[in-house]
Design a protein around this motif. Sequence first.
Motif, PDB file in Angstrom:
ATOM      1  N   GLY A   1      -8.293   3.705  -1.678  1.00  0.00           N
ATOM      2  CA  GLY A   1      -7.349   2.617  -1.902  1.00  0.00           C
ATOM      3  C   GLY A   1      -7.218   1.746  -0.683  1.00  0.00           C
ATOM      4  O   GLY A   1      -7.062   0.530  -0.779  1.00  0.00           O
TER       5      GLY A   1
ATOM      6  N   GLU B   1      -3.321  -6.630 -13.932  1.00  0.00           N
ATOM      7  CA  GLU B   1      -2.705  -5.762 -12.920  1.00  0.00           C
ATOM      8  C   GLU B   1      -1.318  -6.287 -12.521  1.00  0.00           C
ATOM      9  O   GLU B   1      -0.372  -5.503 -12.365  1.00  0.00           O
ATOM     10  CB  GLU B   1      -3.604  -5.689 -11.682  1.00  0.00           C
TER      11      GLU B   1
ATOM     12  N   HIS C   1     -10.384  -0.494  -0.065  1.00  0.00           N
ATOM     13  CA  HIS C   1     -10.377  -1.640  -0.987  1.00  0.00           C
ATOM     14  C   HIS C   1     -11.714  -1.821  -1.696  1.00  0.00           C
ATOM     15  O   HIS C   1     -11.843  -1.534  -2.866  1.00  0.00           O
ATOM     16  CB  HIS C   1      -9.979  -2.944  -0.277  1.00  0.00           C
TER      17      HIS C   1
ATOM     18  N   TYR D   1      -6.089   6.323 -13.772  1.00  0.00           N
ATOM     19  CA  TYR D   1      -6.175   5.746 -12.425  1.00  0.00           C
ATOM     20  C   TYR D   1      -7.611   5.317 -12.117  1.00  0.00           C
ATOM     21  O   TYR D   1      -7.858   4.198 -11.657  1.00  0.00           O
ATOM     22  CB  TYR D   1      -5.686   6.763 -11.401  1.00  0.00           C
TER      23      TYR D   1
ATOM     24  N   GLU E   1      -8.941   1.494 -11.604  1.00  0.00           N
ATOM     25  CA  GLU E   1      -9.376   1.094 -10.268  1.00  0.00           C
ATOM     26  C   GLU E   1     -10.807   0.559 -10.309  1.00  0.00           C
ATOM     27  O   GLU E   1     -11.657   1.078 -11.034  1.00  0.00           O
ATOM     28  CB  GLU E   1      -9.316   2.288  -9.312  1.00  0.00           C
TER      29      GLU E   1
ATOM     30  N   LEU F   1      -8.097   9.603  -2.670  1.00  0.00           N
ATOM     31  CA  LEU F   1      -7.619   8.429  -3.402  1.00  0.00           C
ATOM     32  C   LEU F   1      -6.942   7.439  -2.465  1.00  0.00           C
ATOM     33  O   LEU F   1      -7.078   6.217  -2.630  1.00  0.00           O
ATOM     34  CB  LEU F   1      -6.656   8.860  -4.508  1.00  0.00           C
ATOM     35  N   ILE F   2      -6.207   7.948  -1.476  1.00  0.00           N
ATOM     36  CA  ILE F   2      -5.578   7.054  -0.489  1.00  0.00           C
ATOM     37  C   ILE F   2      -6.638   6.379   0.374  1.00  0.00           C
ATOM     38  O   ILE F   2      -6.553   5.185   0.668  1.00  0.00           O
ATOM     39  CB  ILE F   2      -4.563   7.846   0.364  1.00  0.00           C
TER      40      ILE F   2
ATOM     41  N   LYS G   1       1.557   2.370  -3.505  1.00  0.00           N
ATOM     42  CA  LYS G   1       0.420   3.077  -4.099  1.00  0.00           C
ATOM     43  C   LYS G   1       0.365   4.513  -3.587  1.00  0.00           C
ATOM     44  O   LYS G   1       0.088   5.446  -4.356  1.00  0.00           O
ATOM     45  CB  LYS G   1      -0.882   2.344  -3.774  1.00  0.00           C
TER      46      LYS G   1
ATOM     47  N   VAL H   1     -13.638   1.013  -8.925  1.00  0.00           N
ATOM     48  CA  VAL H   1     -14.297   1.956  -8.035  1.00  0.00           C
ATOM     49  C   VAL H   1     -15.668   2.319  -8.598  1.00  0.00           C
ATOM     50  O   VAL H   1     -15.873   2.362  -9.812  1.00  0.00           O
ATOM     51  CB  VAL H   1     -13.434   3.233  -7.872  1.00  0.00           C
TER      52      VAL H   1
ATOM     53  N   ILE I   1       0.540   8.030  -5.870  1.00  0.00           N
ATOM     54  CA  ILE I   1      -0.463   9.101  -5.810  1.00  0.00           C
ATOM     55  C   ILE I   1       0.199  10.435  -5.471  1.00  0.00           C
ATOM     56  O   ILE I   1      -0.031  11.450  -6.137  1.00  0.00           O
ATOM     57  CB  ILE I   1      -1.562   8.750  -4.776  1.00  0.00           C
TER      58      ILE I   1
ATOM     59  N   PHE J   1       0.831  -1.204   0.000  1.00  0.00           N
ATOM     60  CA  PHE J   1       0.000   0.000   0.000  1.00  0.00           C
ATOM     61  C   PHE J   1       0.868   1.258   0.000  1.00  0.00           C
ATOM     62  O   PHE J   1       0.492   2.287  -0.574  1.00  0.00           O
ATOM     63  CB  PHE J   1      -0.941  -0.001   1.206  1.00  0.00           C
TER      64      PHE J   1
END
Length: 634
Positions: free
Chosen positions: A173, A615, A176, A201, A205, A169-170, A135, A207, A139, A132
Amino acid sequence: MHYVTVEGLTKSYGAGPLFKDISFHIEEGDKIALVALNGAGKSTLLRILCGQESPDAGTVWIHKGVSVVMLEQQSDFDPQKTISANIFSQSNPVLAAIRDYELLTDEEEGEPDLDKLTAAIERMDELNAWHFDSKVKQILGKLNIHHLDQRMGSLSGGQLKRVALAKVLIDIGFEHRHTLLIMDEPTNHLDINMIEWLENYLDQENVTLLLVTHDRYFLDSVCNEIMELDQQQLFIYKGDYENYLEKKAAREESDRASVEKARNTFRKELEWMRKQPKARTTKSKSRIDAFEEVKEKASVRLEKQQLELNVKMSRLGGKIIELKKVYKAFGDLKILNGFDYTFKKGERIGVVGKNGVGKSTFLNMLQGIEAPDSGKINTGETVIFGNYDQRGLIIKEDVRVIEFVKNIAENFPLADGTKVSAAQFLQLFLFTPEKQYTYISKLSGGEKRRLHLLSILFRNPNFLILDEPTNDLDLPTLSILEEFLLSYQGCIIIVTHDRYFMDKLVDHLFVFEGAGEVRDFPGNYSQYRDWEKDQNEKGKEESRNEPKVVAQPVVETPQPAAPAKKMSFKEKRELELLEKEIASLEAEKKSIDEQMGAGTLAYEQLEPLSRRVGEIIQLLDDKGLRWMELSEMG
């Protein structure tokens, strides 16, 4: 998975409702854009979904397993706290460990305390936080956020926006799964490279997204559905922006036909009503009830503007602006390095370049607000600048919208000798007669931006300078502005991160490449990006095909080798972790390949595994390149 259900939602401010009895659903994986006029209730609807406001009527149901994360236009940060304290504000041990490690290894802060660093690394190992952390690094790096110990109160508006975006975004992320991400104008204050990275992004993702944006390329790249708030109702369109425009035009045409039919019926029924005696039968009572329904349909106001302006622009002479051998720098930062250019009538120039290369300084120099270090800038006597900058509307006291415009001029001249009144000009830019008598303080942020823009145009300049004109403007207003500018006969310089807006309006670019170099590129932004990619590919191809020269052996006196750059403690640690991560990813890929090759999985199981393989391949490429870089240093 079903995320959100909204039924019969109504919300009012003042006399009338923003929206009335609207309903919609959000499913997992949906990526939805919400569009509407400024002041129509977009931000209010988003705040209701987040639980920050309550509706007047209706219900909002959010699945208990779904968390809602929102990026607002204006984020409320504690100015005394540092960037790291605000970004990693969740009371979670993993984020706390990453925060401590990142602060200790910030290269700007010099060598860290070895004991503290060792403890931070052990904590990261214990919590398995390294994946993590990579990531988080991506960012922060892509959004150009460094110096994590800076206080928020010292940051500019653009920096604050990027910190808010990084935090969101964090957060998602780390969450999850099962997160609804709501974003209100996420591309404001981002440069084009950041916007393109954010597009990729969000596209990659997994999302679920609901966003408000004026950036149509961003919308098309990220979203697969558009919801529109229009005249208190909600309309849903599947597909891209072009499809939305086509379907919206068809709906408006159908609405016009329905209203016209209702008005014809209304005229006939009104005549019947006037002839009826006061004592009416049961049969006539039902006809009276039907009359009220027809009356309501016939009273619908169609807001489509038909007004077109053939502008009578202030006369522009033969001499416009000449720049001769212009130099400008701030310390080591070079803005212009002997820049020469002569402006011609009707030019439409886009100005592009990374943040901080001097675009705004260049605009100020053209207007005489800032002086060059050397060289000459000669401006024609007939030039009348219209400068739309990012500071927004500045008024001494609160006045009504119509009064503010009339204080500039009562009328706007047209090419045929006629004039358009201040009220008509306001209507063209979507200020209804009711809205024109609203106090400026009561307008939404986007409405104030629209009024500011309108006030610049109403002064009838012949040289327009537009610095980020699209920020906070809604899509209908942008369409009107584009049509206005396409018929505009004067010179236009545009600085914007809105690629669609620039592609539609400019015919060439000033590309600020840094170190004082400015390229005059003959084309729009998309053409420039294609050219830039071609140049990069040619450079790579030439590098690959460059003949290798075999040097003849030469006997020389041995010289002491130049000391190789030593790896820092942090880089050594990164190399160790990369080796472990690459091995782990390869093992995971092998396991997935075996599962998929067995032929026993159902389709719904294959799809996420296939996505994960993609990925992993990308991660292996990225981490492999970094491993090679570090290995060569060792």
